[in-house]
Write a protein that holds these residues in place. Structure first.
Motif, PDB file in Angstrom:
ATOM      1  N   PHE A   1      69.086  33.585  21.755  1.00  8.00           N
ATOM      2  CA  PHE A   1      70.499  33.297  22.639  1.00  8.00           C
ATOM      3  C   PHE A   1      69.998  32.388  23.933  1.00  8.00           C
ATOM      4  O   PHE A   1      70.571  31.446  24.145  1.00  8.00           O
ATOM      5  N   LYS A   2      68.853  32.598  24.701  1.00  7.05           N
ATOM      6  CA  LYS A   2      68.265  31.696  25.600  1.00  7.05           C
ATOM      7  C   LYS A   2      67.886  30.519  25.150  1.00  7.05           C
ATOM      8  O   LYS A   2      68.043  29.762  25.714  1.00  7.05           O
ATOM      9  N   GLN A   3      67.470  30.444  23.832  1.00  7.62           N
ATOM     10  CA  GLN A   3      66.876  29.200  23.388  1.00  7.62           C
ATOM     11  C   GLN A   3      68.344  28.336  23.277  1.00  7.62           C
ATOM     12  O   GLN A   3      68.312  27.144  23.530  1.00  7.62           O
TER      13      GLN A   3
ATOM     14  N   GLY B   1      60.745  26.506  27.692  1.00  6.84           N
ATOM     15  CA  GLY B   1      59.961  27.353  27.433  1.00  6.84           C
ATOM     16  C   GLY B   1      60.427  28.581  28.361  1.00  6.84           C
ATOM     17  O   GLY B   1      61.453  28.569  29.159  1.00  6.84           O
ATOM     18  N   GLY B   2      59.952  29.722  28.296  1.00  8.04           N
ATOM     19  CA  GLY B   2      60.308  30.900  29.043  1.00  8.04           C
ATOM     20  C   GLY B   2      59.417  31.857  29.169  1.00  8.04           C
ATOM     21  O   GLY B   2      58.183  31.798  28.578  1.00  8.04           O
ATOM     22  N   ILE B   3      60.011  33.195  29.675  1.00  2.91           N
ATOM     23  CA  ILE B   3      59.023  34.279  29.746  1.00  2.91           C
ATOM     24  C   ILE B   3      59.956  35.412  29.955  1.00  2.91           C
ATOM     25  O   ILE B   3      61.180  35.298  30.315  1.00  2.91           O
ATOM     26  N   ALA B   4      59.725  36.728  29.555  1.00  4.70           N
ATOM     27  CA  ALA B   4      60.275  37.793  30.124  1.00  4.70           C
ATOM     28  C   ALA B   4      59.204  38.715  30.528  1.00  4.70           C
ATOM     29  O   ALA B   4      58.269  38.982  30.202  1.00  4.70           O
ATOM     30  N   LEU B   5      59.920  39.266  31.711  1.00  6.04           N
ATOM     31  CA  LEU B   5      58.919  40.408  32.407  1.00  6.04           C
ATOM     32  C   LEU B   5      59.379  41.605  32.051  1.00  6.04           C
ATOM     33  O   LEU B   5      60.663  41.931  32.127  1.00  6.04           O
TER      34      LEU B   5
ATOM     35  N   LEU C   1      63.499  41.216  32.556  1.00  4.62           N
ATOM     36  CA  LEU C   1      63.946  39.963  33.244  1.00  4.62           C
ATOM     37  C   LEU C   1      63.648  38.828  32.449  1.00  4.62           C
ATOM     38  O   LEU C   1      62.258  38.352  32.427  1.00  4.62           O
ATOM     39  N   ASP C   2      64.488  38.168  32.103  1.00  3.68           N
ATOM     40  CA  ASP C   2      64.603  37.117  30.794  1.00  3.68           C
ATOM     41  C   ASP C   2      64.665  35.850  31.298  1.00  3.68           C
ATOM     42  O   ASP C   2      65.835  35.823  31.915  1.00  3.68           O
ATOM     43  N   ILE C   3      63.902  35.061  31.154  1.00  2.00           N
ATOM     44  CA  ILE C   3      63.955  33.674  31.835  1.00  2.00           C
ATOM     45  C   ILE C   3      63.728  32.663  30.780  1.00  2.00           C
ATOM     46  O   ILE C   3      62.945  32.633  29.777  1.00  2.00           O
TER      47      ILE C   3
ATOM     48  N   HIS D   1      52.900  36.100  18.932  1.00  4.01           N
ATOM     49  CA  HIS D   1      54.121  36.231  19.897  1.00  4.01           C
ATOM     50  C   HIS D   1      55.117  36.507  19.110  1.00  4.01           C
ATOM     51  O   HIS D   1      55.579  37.605  18.937  1.00  4.01           O
ATOM     52  N   HIS D   2      56.156  35.255  18.877  1.00  2.00           N
ATOM     53  CA  HIS D   2      57.072  35.401  17.946  1.00  2.00           C
ATOM     54  C   HIS D   2      57.347  34.145  17.375  1.00  2.00           C
ATOM     55  O   HIS D   2      56.636  33.122  17.646  1.00  2.00           O
ATOM     56  N   PRO D   3      58.113  34.065  16.455  1.00  2.00           N
ATOM     57  CA  PRO D   3      57.945  32.873  15.378  1.00  2.00           C
ATOM     58  C   PRO D   3      58.448  31.523  16.308  1.00  2.00           C
ATOM     59  O   PRO D   3      58.435  30.473  15.405  1.00  2.00           O
TER      60      PRO D   3
ATOM     61  N   GLY E   1      55.424  38.148  29.070  1.00  2.00           N
ATOM     62  CA  GLY E   1      54.944  37.126  28.134  1.00  2.00           C
ATOM     63  C   GLY E   1      55.795  36.224  27.648  1.00  2.00           C
ATOM     64  O   GLY E   1      57.256  36.584  27.985  1.00  2.00           O
ATOM     65  N   GLY E   2      55.494  35.176  27.673  1.00  2.00           N
ATOM     66  CA  GLY E   2      56.317  34.097  27.059  1.00  2.00           C
ATOM     67  C   GLY E   2      55.756  33.009  26.394  1.00  2.00           C
ATOM     68  O   GLY E   2      54.547  33.175  26.159  1.00  2.00           O
ATOM     69  N   SER E   3      56.400  31.827  26.184  1.00  2.00           N
ATOM     70  CA  SER E   3      55.767  30.581  25.646  1.00  2.00           C
ATOM     71  C   SER E   3      56.752  29.490  25.686  1.00  2.00           C
ATOM     72  O   SER E   3      57.719  29.461  26.216  1.00  2.00           O
TER      73      SER E   3
HETATM   74  N1  ASP Z   1      61.332  37.206  24.155  1.00  2.00           N
HETATM   75  C1  ASP Z   1      59.861  37.296  24.396  1.00  2.00           C
HETATM   76  C2  ASP Z   1      59.673  38.717  24.219  1.00  2.00           C
HETATM   77  O1  ASP Z   1      60.962  39.781  24.419  1.00  2.00           O
HETATM   78  C3  ASP Z   1      59.551  36.628  25.467  1.00  2.00           C
HETATM   79  C4  ASP Z   1      59.493  35.498  25.539  1.00  2.00           C
HETATM   80  O2  ASP Z   1      59.144  34.869  24.679  1.00  2.00           O
HETATM   81  O3  ASP Z   1      60.311  34.735  26.583  1.00  2.00           O
HETATM   82  O4  ASP Z   1      58.522  39.314  24.337  1.00  2.00           O
END
Ligand code: ASP
Length: 597
Positions: free
Chosen positions: A227-229, A541-545, A262-264, A463-465, A500-502
């Motif tokens: 969704f964030k993408q 790009g982004g990150i989630a804490l 905290l999703d960014i 990380h993720h695909p 983590g993010g990318s």
């Molecule tokens: N969605 C990723 C996770 O939950 C974080 C990200 O890549 O922004 O680890």
């Protein structure tokens, strides 16, 4: 005459202290008595209120004789002196409302250990709003009862000062993050669905049957990643959300099946931009001063080489040294060196103890030796002895060091073994009262993770695909995929991953290629995303804490359950209300019985 009743203020099932920590007091709201029956909170009363008529509401923590009640609310306690009525019939933990005048206490009755220890309220009107009819046990014994009981009666545990502090710290942190992101950096808070479809290639997901479309299921999202993408494709530009995420991963000691991130996500950014804004946010919102704090960065490769892990704890001043080139061997030969000043804590006896602790891990790489640098020679004191260990004497790195923990064998195994050895050495030293770890918070970025990891002849993503490959390695995707680095980064705090993010793939053909050619993931499930990338997706790009872990570290508690109001047990159960549970038979039949017509 008032007798000294300071003794009444005994600790009440508090896990640390009744007093709110100083930094917490600073961040306390000023106006928490608006639009309600009380004029003040119990904990805010001070000498400056002497002479004021106040109305207070709270819990009767302790009653003594006819005249004294200790009234408590989230902010603290204050002593009531009843000029009318009697405290005798008020069971503890009953909810009461009082009216009276704040008075100073006689000098000899002052309790200096308490914020409001020099005042009391002379009450002329007391109303019991709700009598406490039962308590599972005395709340003073609460902490002793163990975590299971605390979770079963969580609403009572939440009355403890520790939980009050943690939940309020949580609220404050999230509120400052919101303020930082929305008001200082133009982010938009967007809520995304929690009824979603399965994401291929990730963690195990919870399924929710649909009663409208019989036989079809939603899944609860592992994160709002897609969704964030898609919001970036939609031009939101800078998104954030305090997002609930769900992973059906079974029992894990410090994981919850539902947790908060905290999703960014940001458009038109590099990894550096995401890392920098995250650092500024943490510095700005962290309730403790981090102004001079560094956020060093190391590559994944450096982290493994030096610390044997991608989550190094930089508080410990011990790292791994590579000695492979000293020995004529195909093995990787690495060691942890213990500085000379700690030699005094290490003996044959402690070396044996450390060695057997490491053996508990049952690592393949069991061949470890501990050596002392004594009188210009190496002396083998515990574990296996490496052939030719005498060559160690020729090395000058131990100028100020006296003990070495040597490990040899396969590269990954050696690194893992020494990663486990480091805290064993540190604990052994610290059990003598000395310290080899720094205090405080040590943040660290780890970046340039591999894009894929091999599991037999299959590849999976690290990380993720949706993570973008490093632009310098794009050729390797076709020739040697396990060597490809990614544009992923992790934020590590004191040895735990807290975020983590990318940078993401925004080119649909590359995304399609990675999914189908390398990860063996059906693209059918992701056609909506692939199509969207073709509709003018900006680079993003982004990150989630991980807010739960971040807060646990901030509050200095070892379990994330202590910073979550209603957590699940380590087996994933809600011990208070008994979830998960069997649904009614009718419901089961409706969803799961094949319809025979
Ligand atoms: N969605 C990723 C996770 O939950 C974080 C990200 O890549 O922004 O680890």
């Amino acid at each position: 005459m008032l007798k000294s009743i300071a003794w009444i203020f005994r600790p009440y099932f508090c896990h640390s202290t009744r007093q709110l920590p100083r930094n917490f007091q600073k961040s306390m709201p000023r106006h928490s008595s608006t639009h309600c029956w009380r004029t003040h909170t119990c904990g805010e009363l001070r000498r400056r209120h002497i002479g004021e008529r106040v109305t207070l509401c709270g819990w009767a923590e302790f009653c003594r004789g006819k005249s004294f009640v200790i009234l408590r609310d989230w902010q603290g306690q204050v002593q009531m002196f009843l000029t009318k009525g009697s405290a005798k019939d008020i069971p503890v933990e009953s909810v009461i409302k009082v009216r009276g005048i704040v008075q100073s206490r006689p000098e000899k009755n002052i309790n200096h250990a308490l914020n409001a220890g020099d005042i009391e309220v002379h009450v002329d009107d007391i109303e019991v709003l709700n009598t406490c009819k039962s308590l599972p046990f005395s709340l003073q014994d609460f902490a002793k009862k163990g975590e299971e009981t605390r979770m079963r009666y969580r609403y009572l545990d939440i009355r403890s000062q520790m939980m009050q502090n943690h939940l309020r710290t949580r609220s404050n942190l999230i509120s400052s993050m919101r303020e930082f992101l929305i008001h200082h950096h133009g982010f938009v808070e967007v809520e995304t669905p929690t009824l979603f479809r399965p994401t291929p290639g990730g963690a195990k997901e919870f399924l929710v049957p649909s009663s409208v479309d019989n036989g079809l299921f939603y899944s609860l999202p592992q994160s709002p990643q897609q969704f964030k993408q898609l919001l970036m494709v939609g031009g939101i530009d800078r998104y954030f959300q305090v997002a609930k995420c769900y992973r059906d991963e079974g029992a894990k000691p410090d994981r919850q099946p539902e947790f908060t991130q905290l999703d960014i996500e940001m458009s038109f950014v590099s990894s550096n931009d995401v890392m920098r804004i995250t650092e500024s946010m943490i510095k700005k919102c962290w309730p403790k001063d981090l102004n001079d704090h560094e956020f060093p960065r190391i590559t994944y490769q450096e982290a493994i080489e030096k610390y044997g892990t991608d989550k190094p704890d930089l508080r410990t001043k011990l790292s791994i040294t590579n000695l492979s080139n000293l020995f004529d061997s195909k093995d990787t030969i690495n060691c942890v060196v213990v500085p000379d000043s700690y030699h005094k804590y290490l003996s044959k006896h402690t070396a044996d103890g450390m060695h057997s602790k490491l053996m508990h891990f049952n690592d393949e790489c069991a061949r470890n030796g501990i050596f002392f640098w004594e009188n210009g020679n190496f002396e083998h004191i515990s574990g296996d002895r490496i052939e030719n260990y005498e060559v160690l004497s020729d090395v000058r790195i131990w100028k100020n060091s006296s003990v070495v923990w040597l490990s040899w064998g396969d590269y990954n195994q050696v690194k893992t073994t020494l990663y486990k050895a480091i805290p064993i050495v540190a604990d052994t030293i610290e059990s003598n009262g000395d310290s080899i770890r720094d205090e405080g918070y040590k943040f660290l970025w780890v970046y340039d993770f591999p894009l894929f990891e091999a599991d037999g002849d299959k590849l999976s993503c690290v990380h993720h695909p949706f993570t973008a490959p490093h632009p310098d390695d794009t050729e390797l995707i076709h020739t040697d995929p396990t060597k490809v680095r990614s544009l992923a980064y992790d934020l590590v705090l004191n040895g735990s991953e807290v975020g983590g993010g990318s940078i993401r793939i925004h080119d649909s053909s590359l995304q399609r290629h990675i999914l189908s050619e390398h990860l063996d993931i059906e693209t059918d499930d992701l056609e909506h995303l692939l199509y969207a990338l073709d509709c003018g997706a900006p680079p993003h790009g982004g990150i989630a804490l991980g807010l739960d872990r971040l807060l646990a570290m901030l509050c200095g508690t070892s379990t994330i359950r202590d910073v979550i109001a209603f957590p699940k047990s380590s087996a994933g159960r809600d011990l208070m209300c008994g979830a998960p549970c069997k649904p009614d038979r009718d419901i089961m039949d409706h969803f799961f019985k094949p319809k025979i017509r």
